[in-house]
Design a protein around this motif. Structure first.
Motif, PDB file in Angstrom:
ATOM      1  N   ASP A  33      15.821-112.471  53.022  1.00 28.32           N
ATOM      2  CA  ASP A  33      15.986-112.044  54.602  1.00 28.32           C
ATOM      3  C   ASP A  33      16.212-111.049  55.003  1.00 28.32           C
ATOM      4  N   GLY A  34      17.162-110.593  54.672  1.00 22.41           N
ATOM      5  CA  GLY A  34      18.095-109.580  55.791  1.00 22.41           C
ATOM      6  C   GLY A  34      18.652-109.537  55.600  1.00 22.41           C
ATOM      7  N   LEU A  35      19.854-111.243  56.426  1.00 21.51           N
ATOM      8  CA  LEU A  35      20.172-111.051  57.496  1.00 21.51           C
ATOM      9  C   LEU A  35      21.804-110.337  56.187  1.00 21.51           C
ATOM     10  N   PRO A  36      22.384-109.394  57.559  1.00 20.44           N
ATOM     11  CA  PRO A  36      23.886-109.397  57.001  1.00 20.44           C
ATOM     12  C   PRO A  36      25.213-110.060  56.499  1.00 20.44           C
ATOM     13  N   LEU A  37      25.454-110.156  55.476  1.00 21.48           N
ATOM     14  CA  LEU A  37      26.616-111.281  54.808  1.00 21.48           C
ATOM     15  C   LEU A  37      27.661-110.655  54.539  1.00 21.48           C
ATOM     16  N   ARG A  38      27.527-109.632  53.907  1.00 22.12           N
ATOM     17  CA  ARG A  38      29.201-108.275  54.110  1.00 22.12           C
ATOM     18  C   ARG A  38      28.986-107.507  54.626  1.00 22.12           C
ATOM     19  N   LEU A  39      30.240-106.547  54.300  1.00 18.76           N
ATOM     20  CA  LEU A  39      29.724-105.272  55.629  1.00 18.76           C
ATOM     21  C   LEU A  39      31.283-104.444  54.483  1.00 18.76           C
ATOM     22  N   GLY A  40      31.172-102.886  55.025  1.00 21.05           N
ATOM     23  CA  GLY A  40      32.620-102.426  54.365  1.00 21.05           C
ATOM     24  C   GLY A  40      32.388-101.028  54.987  1.00 21.05           C
ATOM     25  N   VAL A  41      33.209-100.634  55.660  1.00 23.68           N
ATOM     26  CA  VAL A  41      33.922 -98.895  56.204  1.00 23.68           C
ATOM     27  C   VAL A  41      34.444 -98.490  55.553  1.00 23.68           C
ATOM     28  N   TYR A  65      19.324-109.390  64.930  1.00 27.14           N
ATOM     29  CA  TYR A  65      17.496-108.833  64.834  1.00 27.14           C
ATOM     30  C   TYR A  65      17.521-109.761  63.886  1.00 27.14           C
ATOM     31  N   ALA A  66      18.166-110.227  62.346  1.00 28.90           N
ATOM     32  CA  ALA A  66      17.058-110.321  61.199  1.00 28.90           C
ATOM     33  C   ALA A  66      16.864-111.558  61.293  1.00 28.90           C
ATOM     34  N   ALA A  91      11.857-107.752  63.831  1.00 29.09           N
ATOM     35  CA  ALA A  91      11.535-107.468  65.858  1.00 29.09           C
ATOM     36  C   ALA A  91      11.767-107.004  66.548  1.00 29.09           C
ATOM     37  N   ALA A  92      12.026-105.895  66.288  1.00 33.66           N
ATOM     38  CA  ALA A  92      11.164-105.104  67.200  1.00 33.66           C
ATOM     39  C   ALA A  92       9.998-105.095  67.985  1.00 33.66           C
TER      40      ALA A  92
END
Length: 517
Positions: free
Chosen positions: A112-120, A425-426, A455-456
């Motif tokens: 569904d486009g929902l962020p579940l993990r991130l890394g920088v 947003y998602a 959402a926009a």
């Protein structure tokens, strides 16, 4: 600024200072743990299914100076107790800002486009080394119901395949064109004749033909890398796919590239035919350079033409020899002739066969019983409607760049806050679309009524809504203008009490005690 600098004013009252302290505190609290808790809570509240986790990377452009990070470290140096701040670096990018430093943002989103993990990560981190780290973080996160991780061609490497086989993690990825196994499997698919039809969709317009995907799966032995650098071979399932839509797009792109190369080819032919050589050996050496058989310059071999075939031929031409003496030659003097050499060029456009376009190869660690060929193809196609729109949102409406922060810790924390905004947003987009689908409703979109707004579009729908403050008989009054039924539908979809708007629409000047959005 002078009226603001009052006695007793401290730095904690300034927004920039407070924002910096918040970012520092957020980084100290471990970004991955904080975001993981937020993402898991969103999955629990909204009951969003997560059969596929779509993984991809992008760069974030930074402005201004920043502190230098550690001189040397590996992508696996992330500490479970304290994350390592990213080190900005100069890297090439497609946005035209090669003069600015960047960091790498790794993101994994649900279907569904929902962020579940991130890394920088550091700006010079390779995508091929980031994917195994992302897979390990997904395993630690413990997402229930995830069947496989879907990624682009950047994820296909020996270490990624070995890690997925070790951890029993499903992986669906596109195989790069430069891989020998990709080329071999593609040739094998072209030799099979009529492939089974996997998927068919109607054209985007009435005039467009239906889009069809044909393909077949095959198992091949490929090298993999396990823990500790141990190399081995393993059976990997490959899916060779022919897409009619991709074939049309590739054919159009091929024709455009061929026409562009023809313009450069005309200038090349004019330059070559204008050259003169003293002997046939020099002309033959020039042909070797033009055909890509020479040594090239600075160790780089010359590249032959890609969309045309050129044929060079040496011609001997007799030309009058230049006189050594000045003045008009006498009538009795016999004109002297010398032989010089030049090249004549003939070109031929390469016309590929009809079956040469529209091929792609997918690789997976899933068995056929766990995922069918059609499910695998559909999962990869969702890559273009899940993680990639999120990157476009981060680079444009979210305005994460330009960023002017001096500490790498604050850069990572701001990126995390931006991804949290992408999560909100998602969620809004998902809830509105589900409500419109279940209730068979539509709201105004960019090109008429739509049941699948972004959402926009939802935010733009609320732009005309105005809250007016005025006083009548020394009594403050609030009034909301331009509330329509479409706004109330959105409020119902996202779970906002629309009584705050309904009371105003009914002519009441007093507003409910609930907080408006």
């Amino acid at each position: 600024m002078l009226p603001l600098l009052q006695p007793g004013l401290t730095s904690t009252a300034l927004n920039d200072y407070r924002l910096g302290q918040i970012l520092d505190a957020l980084f100290s609290a471990h970004l991955n743990r904080v975001f993981g808790a937020v993402a898991l809570k969103a999955l629990e509240v909204y009951a969003s299914p997560t059969p596929w986790l779509h993984q991809d990377t992008t760069t974030i452009t930074l402005y201004g100076a920043s502190e230098e990070g550690e001189p040397l470290r590996t992508p696996h140096s992330q500490s479970p107790e304290r994350p390592v701040p990213p080190r900005p670096a100069y890297v090439h990018s497609q946005d035209g800002h090669d003069d600015l430093k960047k960091v790498l943002l790794s993101l994994g989103v649900s279907s569904d486009g929902l962020p579940l993990r991130l890394g920088v990560r550091d700006g010079n981190t390779s995508d091929s080394t980031e994917t195994p780290v992302a897979i390990e973080e997904c395993v630690v996160l413990g997402l229930d119901g995830v069947r496989s991780i879907v990624a682009d061609s950047k994820a296909y490497c020996k270490r990624t395949l070995g890690l997925c086989l070790e951890q029993h993690v499903g992986l669906i990825t596109l195989v790069p064109r430069t891989c020998a196994v990709r080329q071999a499997v593609e040739v094998w698919g072209q030799q099979q004749g009529a492939l089974p039809l996997w998927l068919e969709k109607p054209g985007r317009t009435r005039q467009e033909a239906p889009r069809r995907w044909h393909g077949q799966s095959v198992v091949r032995l490929v090298p993999v890398e396990y823990a500790g650098g141990r190399l081995d071979v393993a059976e990997i399932r490959f899916l060779v796919v022919h897409s009619s839509q991709l074939a049309h797009q590739t054919a159009v792109a091929y024709a455009a590239a061929q026409a562009k190369e023809a313009e450069r080819l005309a200038a090349h032919v004019q330059h070559v035919e204008a050259r003169w050589f003293a002997c046939a050996a020099d002309a033959e050496a020039a042909i070797a350079d033009y055909e890509g058989r020479g040594q090239g310059r600075r160790g780089r071999k010359p590249h032959p033409w890609r969309y045309h075939v050129l044929h060079y031929r040496v011609e001997a031409v007799s030309v009058p020899k230049k006189r050594t003496r000045r003045g008009r030659p006498p009538k009795t003097e016999t004109p002297q002739v010398e032989v010089r050499y030049r090249l004549s060029v003939s070109s031929e456009a390469l016309v590929p066969s009809e079956d040469a376009h529209g091929w792609m190869v997918l690789a997976t660690t899933l068995r056929p019983a766990e995922c069918t060929d059609t499910e695998m193809l559909q999962a990869y196609q969702e890559q273009h409607i899940t993680v990639e729109p999120g990157f476009r949102w981060i680079k444009n409406p979210a305005a994460i760049s330009p960023v002017w922060l001096e500490k790498p810790e604050r850069i990572a924390a701001l990126a995390m806050r931006t991804v949290v905004g992408l999560l909100v947003y998602a969620v809004i987009q998902r809830q509105v679309r589900l409500y419109l689908r279940d209730h068979d409703r539509h709201i105004p979109g960019n090109k008429g009524p739509t049941a699948t707004p972004t959402a926009a579009v939802v935010f733009a729908l609320f732009t005309p809504v105005t809250l007016v403050h005025f006083a009548m008989d020394n009594a403050p009054i609030l009034h909301v203008h331009r509330i329509q039924e479409d706004h109330l539908i959105v409020c119902e979809a996202v779970g906002i009490d629309h009584a705050w708007y309904q009371g105003v629409a009914a002519g009441q000047n007093s507003l409910p005690s609930t907080t408006p959005p």
